[in-house]
Scaffold this active site. Structure first.
Site, PDB file in Angstrom:
ATOM      1  CG  ASP A 187      -1.520   4.721   4.155  1.00  0.00           C
ATOM      2  OD1 ASP A 187      -1.560   5.191   3.007  1.00  0.00           O
ATOM      3  OD2 ASP A 187      -2.319   5.027   5.055  1.00  0.00           O
TER       4      ASP A 187
ATOM      5  CG  HIS B 293      -1.818   1.201   1.323  1.00  0.00           C
ATOM      6  ND1 HIS B 293      -3.161   1.094   1.582  1.00  0.00           N
ATOM      7  CD2 HIS B 293      -1.589   2.525   1.174  1.00  0.00           C
ATOM      8  CE1 HIS B 293      -3.711   2.293   1.589  1.00  0.00           C
ATOM      9  NE2 HIS B 293      -2.769   3.191   1.350  1.00  0.00           N
TER      10      HIS B 293
ATOM     11  CG  HIS C 283      -4.769   1.942   5.927  1.00  0.00           C
ATOM     12  ND1 HIS C 283      -6.118   1.826   6.157  1.00  0.00           N
ATOM     13  CD2 HIS C 283      -4.646   2.705   4.818  1.00  0.00           C
ATOM     14  CE1 HIS C 283      -6.762   2.489   5.226  1.00  0.00           C
ATOM     15  NE2 HIS C 283      -5.907   3.020   4.402  1.00  0.00           N
TER      16      HIS C 283
ATOM     17  CE  LYS D 283      -7.959   2.094  -0.552  1.00  0.00           C
ATOM     18  NZ  LYS D 283      -6.722   2.304   0.163  1.00  0.00           N
TER      19      LYS D 283
ATOM     20  CG  HIS E 126      -0.800   7.151  -0.873  1.00  0.00           C
ATOM     21  ND1 HIS E 126      -2.049   7.301  -1.430  1.00  0.00           N
ATOM     22  CD2 HIS E 126      -0.983   6.468   0.282  1.00  0.00           C
ATOM     23  CE1 HIS E 126      -2.955   6.758  -0.627  1.00  0.00           C
ATOM     24  NE2 HIS E 126      -2.338   6.233   0.417  1.00  0.00           N
TER      25      HIS E 126
ATOM     26  CG  HIS F 233      -9.733   4.243   3.688  1.00  0.00           C
ATOM     27  ND1 HIS F 233      -8.545   4.922   3.754  1.00  0.00           N
ATOM     28  CD2 HIS F 233     -10.454   4.662   4.758  1.00  0.00           C
ATOM     29  CE1 HIS F 233      -8.541   5.719   4.803  1.00  0.00           C
ATOM     30  NE2 HIS F 233      -9.701   5.589   5.429  1.00  0.00           N
TER      31      HIS F 233
HETATM   32  C1  NCD Z   1      -3.577   8.983   2.270  1.00  0.00           C
HETATM   33  C2  NCD Z   1      -3.206  10.047   1.259  1.00  0.00           C
HETATM   34  O1  NCD Z   1      -2.637  11.070   1.658  1.00  0.00           O
HETATM   35  O2  NCD Z   1      -3.452   9.861   0.069  1.00  0.00           O
HETATM   36  N1  NCD Z   1      -3.487   9.539   3.585  1.00  0.00           N
HETATM   37  C3  NCD Z   1      -3.304   8.868   4.732  1.00  0.00           C
HETATM   38  O3  NCD Z   1      -3.367   9.495   5.788  1.00  0.00           O
HETATM   39  N2  NCD Z   1      -3.044   7.592   4.736  1.00  0.00           N
HETATM   40  C4  NCD Z   1      -4.906   8.432   1.971  1.00  0.00           C
HETATM   41  C5  NCD Z   1      -5.221   7.169   2.682  1.00  0.00           C
HETATM   42  O4  NCD Z   1      -4.638   6.115   2.417  1.00  0.00           O
HETATM   43  O5  NCD Z   1      -6.109   7.198   3.547  1.00  0.00           O
HETATM   44 ZN    ZN Z   2      -3.181   5.131   1.839  1.00  0.00          ZN
END
Ligand code: NCD
Ligand code: ZN
Length: 348
Positions: free
Chosen positions: A247, A13, A174, A99, A15, A136
């Protein structure tokens, strides 16, 4: 144990964002990780197979020369997602998962699902073709306390969905509560959970005690200590249903340090050092490889990585930058609030 070697880890996971932030962060993951499941919550989101193919190309182009990192692409589920497009994406090998963001649950999730009934045709197709759903797991209704949103999601959304479609493979991403851990353990099949690095290290005090600390704010928000302990027990147990999904969610500092700061913690830089520290504290260094490198591939039906990394415990603490610089601005790196001694020694 002062030094040990494990199969190269994967991040289930992650970003990576786009543009200048992507260029600034991708090397922090590809340095140690072979693969990562890439979150689709861009603006606009990655909703079709064509969007995912184009995003994948941008990621590959941004990789530092010589890194063989493989991005595993996901689609952002909407109420209008086309089941045929999803099936095409899976067949072509491009799409690893879809997702589900409940609309409004987190960063860039306003286009997510409001009414699960509308997503059923896609979910039924996914169950049929064996494509996992990453969720999520938080409800969004304003009357549910933010610390209860995971438990309420399990009861009111996830469990009914799994009863309706038991063949659907679901990754509860998460996980932040003992309720989530217990629910995953209670399932007979088709349910697994990812756990972040930071939720193994911080509880909600980190965000709120002694002043408000935006760099510890993420979603799902860190919970009380008993939940952190449940996460640590699950992650270090070797149980194949739990694996790493960092995450890691970079936001440039001005978007974190303001009156309404974004959720997200940037952990890609020091994740392996933090995890080795946690597993050592739990007397479970021998379980680290299962968590970072074996359980995830088994769940997603992918081969394990053949190459390896070596972790070494250094007498002096290992220095990580407080921030990284990107073309879009500085991004603060997760501070575990203790010195880190484990280092990734070499790439084979
Ligand atoms: C994530 C994001 O910034 O895209 N933020 C986070 O706090 N984890 C989004 C997410 O996975 O909830
Ligand atoms: Zn995330």
């Amino acid at each position: 144990m002062q030094k040990f070697t494990i199969r190269r880890p994967d991040d289930w996971h992650l970003h990576l964002r786009d543009g200048a932030v992507l260029e600034g962060v991708v090397g922090d993951t590809s340095r140690h990780f072979a693969r990562a499941i890439i979150m689709p919550n861009l603006v606009p989101p990655v909703v079709t197979t064509a969007d995912a193919a184009a995003y994948r190309e941008r990621i590959v182009k941004a990789l530092p020369a010589g890194d063989r990192f493989q991005p595993l692409m996901t689609l952002y589920l909407t109420e209008h997602t086309d089941p045929d497009d999803v099936e095409e994406g899976k067949k072509s090998g491009l799409i690893t998962a879809v997702k589900l963001y409940p609309a409004g649950a987190t960063t860039n999730s306003h286009g997510g699902v409001r009414n699960m009934d509308k997503a059923m045709p896609v979910l039924e197709r996914m169950a049929k073709i064996g494509l996992p759903l990453c969720v999520h797991g938080e409800v969004t209704s304003p009357d549910v306390d933010i610390f209860d949103r995971e438990a309420v999601f399990i009861e009111t959304v996830l469990d009914p969905l799994r009863q309706r479609l038991p063949e659907l493979k679901v990754t509860m991403e998460h996980v932040t509560t003992s309720d989530g851990i217990d629910y995953i353990k209670s399932a007979k099949a088709n349910l697994a959970g990812s756990i972040t690095t930071h939720h193994l290290i911080i509880n909600r005090n980190a965000i709120l005690v002694g002043g408000i600390r935006p760099h510890y704010y993420c979603l799902p928000v860190a919970k009380r200590e008993s939940h952190r302990l449940a996460l640590r027990a699950a992650a270090t147990s070797g149980d194949a249903r739990f694996f790493l999904g960092t995450d890691s969610a970079p936001h440039v500092d001005p978007l974190k340090e303001c009156a309404c700061g974004c959720a997200g913690i940037y952990t890609s830089v020091n994740t392996m050092s933090c995890l080795a520290h946690v597993f050592e504290q739990e007397g479970a260094l021998d379980k680290l490889e299962a968590f970072t490198s074996l359980n995830g591939p088994a769940w997603y039906g992918l081969p394990v990585n053949e190459d390896r990394i070596t972790l070494i415990r250094r007498a002096e603490s290992v220095a990580f930058p407080d921030k990284i610089e990107t073309g879009a601005g500085a991004i603060t790196v997760f501070d575990p609030m203790f010195p880190l001694h484990w280092d990734v020694e070499s790439n084979h």
